[in-house]
Design a protein around this motif. Structure first.
Motif, PDB file in Angstrom:
ATOM      1  N   ALA A 119       2.445  -6.165  -8.699  1.00 14.56           N
ATOM      2  CA  ALA A 119       1.193  -5.489  -9.046  1.00 14.56           C
ATOM      3  C   ALA A 119       1.104  -5.385 -10.553  1.00 14.56           C
ATOM      4  CB  ALA A 119       1.130  -4.104  -8.409  1.00 14.56           C
ATOM      5  N   GLY A 120      -0.047  -5.765 -11.093  1.00 14.80           N
ATOM      6  CA  GLY A 120      -0.230  -5.725 -12.539  1.00 14.80           C
ATOM      7  C   GLY A 120      -1.696  -5.834 -12.898  1.00 14.80           C
ATOM      8  N   LYS A 121      -1.968  -6.214 -14.144  1.00 18.30           N
ATOM      9  CA  LYS A 121      -3.339  -6.288 -14.633  1.00 18.30           C
ATOM     10  C   LYS A 121      -4.165  -7.341 -13.899  1.00 18.30           C
ATOM     11  CE  LYS A 121      -2.292  -4.627 -19.321  1.00 18.30           C
ATOM     12  NZ  LYS A 121      -2.342  -4.949 -20.772  1.00 18.30           N
ATOM     13  N   GLU A 122      -3.507  -8.418 -13.451  1.00 16.46           N
ATOM     14  CA  GLU A 122      -4.247  -9.488 -12.777  1.00 16.46           C
ATOM     15  C   GLU A 122      -4.563  -9.158 -11.324  1.00 16.46           C
ATOM     16  OE1 GLU A 122      -3.209 -13.704 -14.734  1.00 16.46           O
ATOM     17  OE2 GLU A 122      -1.577 -12.861 -13.558  1.00 16.46           O
ATOM     18  N   GLY A 123      -3.918  -8.136 -10.790  1.00 17.21           N
ATOM     19  CA  GLY A 123      -4.120  -7.777  -9.396  1.00 17.21           C
ATOM     20  C   GLY A 123      -2.797  -7.507  -8.710  1.00 17.21           C
ATOM     21  N   SER A 124      -2.805  -7.501  -7.401  1.00 19.56           N
ATOM     22  CA  SER A 124      -1.591  -7.219  -6.640  1.00 19.56           C
ATOM     23  C   SER A 124      -1.479  -8.181  -5.470  1.00 19.56           C
ATOM     24  CB  SER A 124      -1.591  -5.778  -6.127  1.00 19.56           C
ATOM     25  OG  SER A 124      -2.665  -5.556  -5.237  1.00 19.56           O
ATOM     26  N   VAL A 125      -0.232  -8.380  -5.024  1.00 19.29           N
ATOM     27  CA  VAL A 125       0.029  -9.211  -3.855  1.00 19.29           C
ATOM     28  C   VAL A 125       1.074  -8.500  -3.020  1.00 19.29           C
ATOM     29  CG1 VAL A 125       1.735 -10.609  -5.114  1.00 19.29           C
ATOM     30  CG2 VAL A 125       0.660 -11.514  -3.040  1.00 19.29           C
ATOM     31  N   ARG A 126       0.861  -8.465  -1.710  1.00 21.97           N
ATOM     32  CA  ARG A 126       1.728  -7.693  -0.821  1.00 21.97           C
ATOM     33  C   ARG A 126       1.811  -8.351   0.547  1.00 21.97           C
ATOM     34  NH1 ARG A 126      -0.748  -2.537  -1.660  1.00 21.97           N
ATOM     35  NH2 ARG A 126      -1.736  -3.597  -3.413  1.00 21.97           N
ATOM     36  N   LEU A 127       2.856  -8.001   1.267  1.00 20.98           N
ATOM     37  CA  LEU A 127       2.971  -8.340   2.670  1.00 20.98           C
ATOM     38  C   LEU A 127       2.444  -7.176   3.492  1.00 20.98           C
ATOM     39  CD1 LEU A 127       6.565  -9.866   2.625  1.00 20.98           C
ATOM     40  CD2 LEU A 127       4.456 -11.138   3.113  1.00 20.98           C
ATOM     41  N   LEU A 128       1.675  -7.470   4.512  1.00 24.59           N
ATOM     42  CA  LEU A 128       1.152  -6.466   5.426  1.00 24.59           C
ATOM     43  C   LEU A 128       1.691  -6.741   6.826  1.00 24.59           C
ATOM     44  CD1 LEU A 128      -2.574  -6.376   4.259  1.00 24.59           C
ATOM     45  CD2 LEU A 128      -0.837  -4.629   3.827  1.00 24.59           C
ATOM     46  N   HIS A 129       2.104  -5.689   7.516  1.00 23.23           N
ATOM     47  CA  HIS A 129       2.657  -5.783   8.870  1.00 23.23           C
ATOM     48  C   HIS A 129       1.822  -4.867   9.757  1.00 23.23           C
ATOM     49  CE1 HIS A 129       5.400  -5.036  12.216  1.00 23.23           C
ATOM     50  NE2 HIS A 129       6.200  -6.014  11.793  1.00 23.23           N
ATOM     51  N   ILE A 130       1.019  -5.452  10.632  1.00 26.52           N
ATOM     52  CA  ILE A 130       0.110  -4.693  11.486  1.00 26.52           C
ATOM     53  C   ILE A 130       0.534  -4.880  12.939  1.00 26.52           C
ATOM     54  CG2 ILE A 130      -2.283  -4.217  12.075  1.00 26.52           C
ATOM     55  CD1 ILE A 130      -1.645  -3.873   9.112  1.00 26.52           C
ATOM     56  N   ALA A 131       0.770  -3.772  13.631  1.00 23.30           N
ATOM     57  CA  ALA A 131       1.201  -3.829  15.024  1.00 23.30           C
ATOM     58  C   ALA A 131       0.081  -4.357  15.913  1.00 23.30           C
ATOM     59  CB  ALA A 131       1.628  -2.439  15.485  1.00 23.30           C
ATOM     60  N   PRO A 132       0.434  -4.997  17.036  1.00 21.52           N
ATOM     61  CA  PRO A 132      -0.589  -5.527  17.948  1.00 21.52           C
ATOM     62  C   PRO A 132      -1.583  -4.446  18.381  1.00 21.52           C
ATOM     63  CG  PRO A 132       1.587  -6.319  18.567  1.00 21.52           C
ATOM     64  CD  PRO A 132       1.801  -5.294  17.496  1.00 21.52           C
ATOM     65  N   GLY A 133      -2.856  -4.794  18.319  1.00 21.94           N
ATOM     66  CA  GLY A 133      -3.903  -3.884  18.743  1.00 21.94           C
ATOM     67  C   GLY A 133      -4.377  -2.914  17.681  1.00 21.94           C
ATOM     68  N   PHE A 134      -3.662  -2.827  16.555  1.00 25.67           N
ATOM     69  CA  PHE A 134      -4.060  -1.909  15.485  1.00 25.67           C
ATOM     70  C   PHE A 134      -5.001  -2.616  14.508  1.00 25.67           C
ATOM     71  CE2 PHE A 134      -0.629   0.522  17.178  1.00 25.67           C
ATOM     72  CZ  PHE A 134      -0.869   1.837  16.796  1.00 25.67           C
ATOM     73  N   ALA A 135      -5.788  -1.814  13.804  1.00 24.69           N
ATOM     74  CA  ALA A 135      -6.793  -2.352  12.886  1.00 24.69           C
ATOM     75  C   ALA A 135      -6.560  -1.846  11.470  1.00 24.69           C
ATOM     76  CB  ALA A 135      -8.195  -1.961  13.341  1.00 24.69           C
ATOM     77  N   VAL A 136      -6.917  -2.666  10.507  1.00 23.75           N
ATOM     78  CA  VAL A 136      -7.044  -2.206   9.126  1.00 23.75           C
ATOM     79  C   VAL A 136      -8.391  -1.493   9.038  1.00 23.75           C
ATOM     80  CG1 VAL A 136      -7.203  -2.889   6.710  1.00 23.75           C
ATOM     81  CG2 VAL A 136      -5.664  -4.118   8.265  1.00 23.75           C
ATOM     82  N   PRO A 137      -8.436  -0.262   8.506  1.00 26.18           N
ATOM     83  CA  PRO A 137      -9.707   0.485   8.489  1.00 26.18           C
ATOM     84  C   PRO A 137     -10.841  -0.311   7.851  1.00 26.18           C
ATOM     85  CG  PRO A 137      -7.903   1.920   7.867  1.00 26.18           C
ATOM     86  CD  PRO A 137      -7.321   0.533   7.951  1.00 26.18           C
ATOM     87  N   ASP A 138     -12.048  -0.088   8.351  1.00 29.81           N
ATOM     88  CA  ASP A 138     -13.236  -0.776   7.862  1.00 29.81           C
ATOM     89  C   ASP A 138     -13.337  -0.669   6.339  1.00 29.81           C
ATOM     90  OD1 ASP A 138     -15.954  -2.021   8.530  1.00 29.81           O
ATOM     91  OD2 ASP A 138     -16.502  -0.296   7.284  1.00 29.81           O
ATOM     92  N   HIS A 139     -13.568  -1.818   5.692  1.00 26.18           N
ATOM     93  CA  HIS A 139     -13.621  -1.815   4.230  1.00 26.18           C
ATOM     94  C   HIS A 139     -14.399  -3.021   3.720  1.00 26.18           C
ATOM     95  CE1 HIS A 139     -10.164  -4.452   5.130  1.00 26.18           C
ATOM     96  NE2 HIS A 139     -10.469  -5.072   4.005  1.00 26.18           N
TER      97      HIS A 139
END
Length: 211
Positions: A119-139
């Motif tokens: 994460a820095g001035k250019e932006g960020s990069v990450r790994l995301l781990h989402i369990a089956p059936g779960f959602a990332v909140p509306d955005h």
């Protein structure tokens, strides 16, 4: 040909080849190219065009010392990264970003966790781990977001994304990604601006999660 349905847009690939793509996005592109035969071939075509353009420039002389150091560097052996458990999930560029160590997951709440790679001035990069059936909140988005699926699959308002698929999102897209049943959905995601969540609680917790 591959079964991957969603690929790198030409403009982003050209920026990657020219070296002008921000580092967080460059990591996602490198990871996608490493597992996508179609985009690997397209990348080679872009590089060939770039090489042809360079042939039109007048050569620049270099010192003997610089030439010798460059030639000596070509003989250096680059060690293969030590692959952690689950190495079949993570392409080599991601393994290198992890320092050849397993991800250090941190909870984002029920069914979700993340591992920030950079994460820095250019932006960020990450790994995301989402369990089956779960959602990332509306955005929606304050800028560009590239999301590469490494395991499992998710669906949103634009379609289905499985292993190797790349979703490109900007401030025109509002979506709610939902992980499919089966294996947890693991993604590599890069952004150059914070997400814009619709619900109050995700907005409240957003500074804590740095997302």
């Amino acid at each position: 040909m591959t079964d991957i349905a969603h690929h790198i847009p030409e403009a982003i690939l050209a920026s990657y080849v020219s070296g002008t793509l921000a580092q967080p996005f460059a990591l996602v592109v490198a990871a996608h190219v490493s597992i996508c035969e179609d985009c690997r071939a397209n990348l080679a075509a872009h590089e060939a065009v770039g090489g042809a353009l360079l042939d039109d420039f007048d050569p620049i002389s270099i010192t003997g010392d610089l030439r010798n150091r460059v030639m000596a560097g070509l003989d250096d052996v680059v060690p293969e990264p030590v692959r952690p458990r689950g190495d079949d999930i993570f392409p080599t560029p991601v393994l290198e970003a992890l320092g050849s160590k397993p991800p250090k997951w941190r909870s984002l709440g029920p069914g979700a966790k993340q591992c920030i790679l950079n994460a820095g001035k250019e932006g960020s990069v990450r790994l995301l781990h989402i369990a089956p059936g779960f959602a990332v909140p509306d955005h929606t988005h304050g800028g560009l977001e590239l999301t590469l699926v490494l395991q499992g699959a998710f669906k949103d308002e634009t379609g289905r994304f499985a292993r190797g698929d790349l979703e490109v999102a900007d401030d025109d897209l509002e979506h709610t990604p939902v992980a499919e049943d089966g294996k947890p959905c693991i993604c590599l995601a890069a952004t150059d601006a914070p997400l814009k969540f619709s619900a109050f609680m995700p907005r409240l917790l957003q500074p804590l999660f740095r997302i």
